[in-house]
Structure formats: structure tokens, C-alpha cells
Design an enzyme around this catalytic site. Sequence first.
Site, PDB file in Angstrom:
ATOM      1  N   LYS A 157       0.882  -1.162   0.291  1.00 56.27           N
ATOM      2  CA  LYS A 157       0.083   0.021  -0.062  1.00 56.27           C
ATOM      3  C   LYS A 157       0.578   1.088  -0.001  1.00 56.27           C
ATOM      4  O   LYS A 157       0.306   1.937  -0.918  1.00 56.27           O
ATOM      5  CB  LYS A 157      -1.021  -0.071   1.362  1.00 56.27           C
ATOM      6  CG  LYS A 157      -2.157  -0.933   1.292  1.00 56.27           C
ATOM      7  CD  LYS A 157      -2.377  -1.174   2.843  1.00 56.27           C
ATOM      8  CE  LYS A 157      -3.815  -2.404   2.494  1.00 56.27           C
ATOM      9  NZ  LYS A 157      -4.397  -2.661   3.296  1.00 56.27           N
TER      10      LYS A 157
ATOM     11  N   GLN B 162      -4.274  -1.850   9.721  1.00 55.18           N
ATOM     12  CA  GLN B 162      -4.403  -3.390   8.926  1.00 55.18           C
ATOM     13  C   GLN B 162      -4.589  -4.356  10.064  1.00 55.18           C
ATOM     14  O   GLN B 162      -4.604  -4.059  11.417  1.00 55.18           O
ATOM     15  CB  GLN B 162      -3.245  -3.457   8.470  1.00 55.18           C
ATOM     16  CG  GLN B 162      -2.558  -4.994   7.627  1.00 55.18           C
ATOM     17  CD  GLN B 162      -3.135  -4.170   6.190  1.00 55.18           C
ATOM     18  OE1 GLN B 162      -3.612  -3.788   6.102  1.00 55.18           O
ATOM     19  NE2 GLN B 162      -3.672  -5.833   6.037  1.00 55.18           N
TER      20      GLN B 162
ATOM     21  N   ASP C 165     -10.615   2.792   4.028  1.00 54.74           N
ATOM     22  CA  ASP C 165     -11.233   1.251   4.068  1.00 54.74           C
ATOM     23  C   ASP C 165     -12.576   0.723   3.757  1.00 54.74           C
ATOM     24  O   ASP C 165     -13.116  -0.448   3.641  1.00 54.74           O
ATOM     25  CB  ASP C 165     -10.742  -0.278   5.184  1.00 54.74           C
ATOM     26  CG  ASP C 165      -9.121  -0.507   5.076  1.00 54.74           C
ATOM     27  OD1 ASP C 165      -9.197  -0.992   3.857  1.00 54.74           O
ATOM     28  OD2 ASP C 165      -8.915  -1.117   6.107  1.00 54.74           O
TER      29      ASP C 165
HETATM   30  N1  GUN Z   1      -6.750  -7.141   6.305  1.00 52.91           N
HETATM   31  C1  GUN Z   1      -7.364  -7.953   5.007  1.00 52.91           C
HETATM   32  N2  GUN Z   1      -7.684  -7.556   3.661  1.00 52.91           N
HETATM   33  C2  GUN Z   1      -7.526  -6.149   4.954  1.00 52.91           C
HETATM   34  C3  GUN Z   1      -7.594  -4.475   3.777  1.00 52.91           C
HETATM   35  O1  GUN Z   1      -8.352  -4.440   2.919  1.00 52.91           O
HETATM   36  N3  GUN Z   1      -7.675  -3.388   4.983  1.00 52.91           N
HETATM   37  C4  GUN Z   1      -7.122  -3.783   6.505  1.00 52.91           C
HETATM   38  N4  GUN Z   1      -7.492  -2.798   7.218  1.00 52.91           N
HETATM   39  N5  GUN Z   1      -7.232  -4.448   6.664  1.00 52.91           N
HETATM   40  C5  GUN Z   1      -6.879  -5.645   6.675  1.00 52.91           C
END
Ligand code: GUN
Length: 293
Positions: free
Chosen positions: A52, A96, A119
Site C-alpha cells: 500500500k 491493518q 477502507d
Molecule cells: N486485512 C485484510 N484485508 C484488509 C483490508 O482490506 N484492509 C485492512 N485494513 N486490513 C485488511
Amino acid sequence: MQLIDGKHVASLIQAEIAQEVQNLKEKGQKIPHLAAVLVGNDAPSETYVNGKVKACHNVGFGSTLLRFPDTISETALLAEIEKLNQNPEIDGFIVQLPLPKHIDVVKITEAIDYRKDVDGFHPINVGRMAKNLPAYISATPLGILKLLEYYQIPTVGRHCVVLGRSHIVGSPMSILMARNTPIGNSTVTLCHSKTQNLAEYTRQADILIAAIGIPQFVKADMVKEGAIVIDVGINRIEDTKRKSGFRLVGDVDFEKVAPRCYAITPVPGGVGPMTITALMLNTLLAAQKKVYG
Ligand code: GUN
């Protein structure tokens, strides 16, 4: 069989975002800035968060990575979230997942200002998405919609079977595919761990979206001839031939399933790059105040 190339589509969309950043710069406007919060040392989470941050760099966004040990208290993490909520430089941020067991993920999700929740996990965004109101749509489902759009895969009136009811993918995906929208209007069946006779449903799918996190779970005899298969799984399985000791496979037994399909996403290179790209799209929307003004 057509390969749905998420890497290619992601690079096209990221180039468009980069152009948009250039336009903002030329107009003297603020450059989008994404922050990511990473708690602990979960190896896949490290990989995703690094991806990211790298994508932010590629499209010209600012990025901040905040790392905390897995011993951080819930109260201390909530205080960090409040700082991000208040920081005008940060347009959007993510925490995350998964989080350590002693931290309540619901509390954390609800503490994020919904206007910075790129998100799309906050109940306000989930609810607005379900009601077809402007909202941040969570990144993996949004990335899948963009793939279906790019490949002009007809969804209207078709039977879409979603495997998995997670809050991150399966549940929002099922809602999105059923909405009265151009990429939507499907008849949706949501299957999960308690579904009986699962293969009876999957075999009826015109579009099968697998998001259960079990390596190579979907076998050839579970898929209709000519189906579209979207594989959300990113599972590490042991591979002693590799330096890392593992390789990535999806939730679909790709080699056996692919020959039956009209189109299918590979792993890696399918949904994964689109998830990150969708997060960039949401961050751009946040910086431009296009969702909440
Ligand atoms: N863990 C697995 N996929 C995601 C996601 O799209 N966003 C976040 N914050 N954590 C994750």
C-alpha cells in the site's frame, strides 16, 4: 478461457490516478495523503501494508506508516486513531487487520472518522453502501467491481455466488452485486461455513467469487462450464523449492478450474493488485472530498 489480468488493470487505473495527482499539483491543491497503522509483526500484513505504501509512492500520494508493537493497549491505539482523525494532513487512513486478540476490532473500526475511513469498514460507510448512497466501498469488493467493469462482464440478471461472509469481502461483495447499479443487479447467493451442499450452489454460479481463505478449496466439479471465477484468496502454502519457503495460491484450484471457465483471475496478479488500487481510488476521493464534501 480468458485470464482476468488484475495487474494490468491496476496499472492502468494507477496511471490515471497519477495523472490526477499531477493535475492537483498544477492547480496548487493538496496532494492526497494516506496513513496506515500496523500493529505487531504479522508477515502477510507487513507485505500488504508495504504494498500500500509502495502504491502511494507510485501514484504520487504522500504516505505515513505508523508501526506499533503487538503489546500496545487498546486505549493507546484509540488515542493514535484520534490523532489521525484530527490531523488535517491525513486525508484517509487504515488500520491493518487482523489486530492482536486484546484489541476490540469493532471499537477500533468505529473510532475512525467515517470521512477518513478509506477502507470502508465503519458502520456508517457499510450502511450507506448498502443503501446505495455515496460511501467509501471497501477496497477488495471495489477492486472486483472495477475488474468486472473493465472486462465488460455482464452481471445484470446473472447468478452470482459468493463464498465467504467476512466483513471485509464476502458480505459487502454480496450486497454490491445485488444493488440496482450497472455492475450489480445480479441474483446473489451468499454461502458460508454452515452452508449445506455447497457445491449445489457453486455449480449454479454464472459468477463465482471465492473469499474463504482455504487454499485451492474450489475444485473443477464445483464450477459450471463457462463461469466467471473471481479468486480473492491469498494463501501461503509450503514450497521448499522457493527461497521464501512458500508460494501463494488462491481459494480456487486454478489449474483444474481454469479450463472450464469463460474467465478467471489468477493468484497472484488478479484481485490483489486491484485491492491496493481501489484503496488509492478511495484516498483520492477523500482528498478531493468527493464522498462527504
Ligand atoms: N486485512 C485484510 N484485508 C484488509 C483490508 O482490506 N484492509 C485492512 N485494513 N486490513 C485488511
